[in-house]
Design a protein around this motif. Structure first.
Motif: not given
Length: 205
Positions: A137-139, A131, A78, A128-129, A15, A73
């Protein structure tokens, strides 16, 4: 998305804070401008390998698409992003016809817009995510890491290098883009400084 480290450029997954991503983008831009000023900027090293200018067009499009993804995002829970096909984009925008000076100017403009958007993301919004269309899915922090990897890795693909410490560009956005649709801690969809049209809302998978 890099999940286990990149054996080609050494990038480590994880990250990255948005403000750090903005600084690294500005640093990489010095390398991009050097590459695009070179005599071989529009030459392909092999028939099936992009020229430095074509790689720059690709990175330019990633910089155009990042603000839309970040805005979604921050604004929605999401969200799922539309699919973006990089090969289709290369054909539709005819990367191979773009001149190096034009690619450099476009990349610099959109990199500044992307950096401005990154600097507007609050630290507490990093978890926060969103997709991708394939379900990944990623932050926000992971999105920033993936973006930085793309910018830096493709600089290497184009024959460039990251500048040495002390050579970095100042992290202040270009003056003409400071009002490009982003307010600190409050994201909105940025506009193209040239056309005043919102960039595409799709993103690369």
């Amino acid at each position: 998305m890099v999940t286990s480290g990149c054996p080609e450029c050494g990038f480590e997954p994880g990250s990255i804070a948005p403000e750090v991503a903005a600084r690294r983008l500005h640093t990489a831009m010095l390398g991009w401008e050097t590459v695009l000023a070179g005599p071989a900027a529009c030459q392909r090293p092999a028939p099936q390998t992009w020229s430095p200018t074509e790689y720059a067009c690709h990175v330019r499009d990633l910089c155009r698409l990042l603000p839309a993804r970040l805005a979604m995002m921050v604004s929605f829970e999401d969200p799922q992003f539309e699919n973006w096909d990089q090969d289709d984009a290369a054909v539709r925008h005819a990367y191979w016809t773009v001149q190096a000076a034009e690619a450099c100017a476009d990349l610099r403009r959109w990199a500044a817009a992307a950096a401005s958007t990154l600097q507007a993301v609050a630290d507490d919004q990093m978890p926060r995510t969103g997709s991708r269309s394939d379900g990944t899915r990623m932050t926000i922090g992971e999105l920033c890491a993936n973006f930085v990897h793309e910018v830096e890795h493709h600089l290497q693909d184009a024959g460039g290098t990251l500048p040495r410490p002390g050579q970095e560009l100042d992290v202040v956005c270009l003056p003409e883009l400071q009002a490009g649709g982003v307010a600190r801690r409050g994201l909105t969809m940025p506009t193209d400084p040239a056309t005043q049209q919102s960039p595409p809302q799709s993103s690369r998978n």
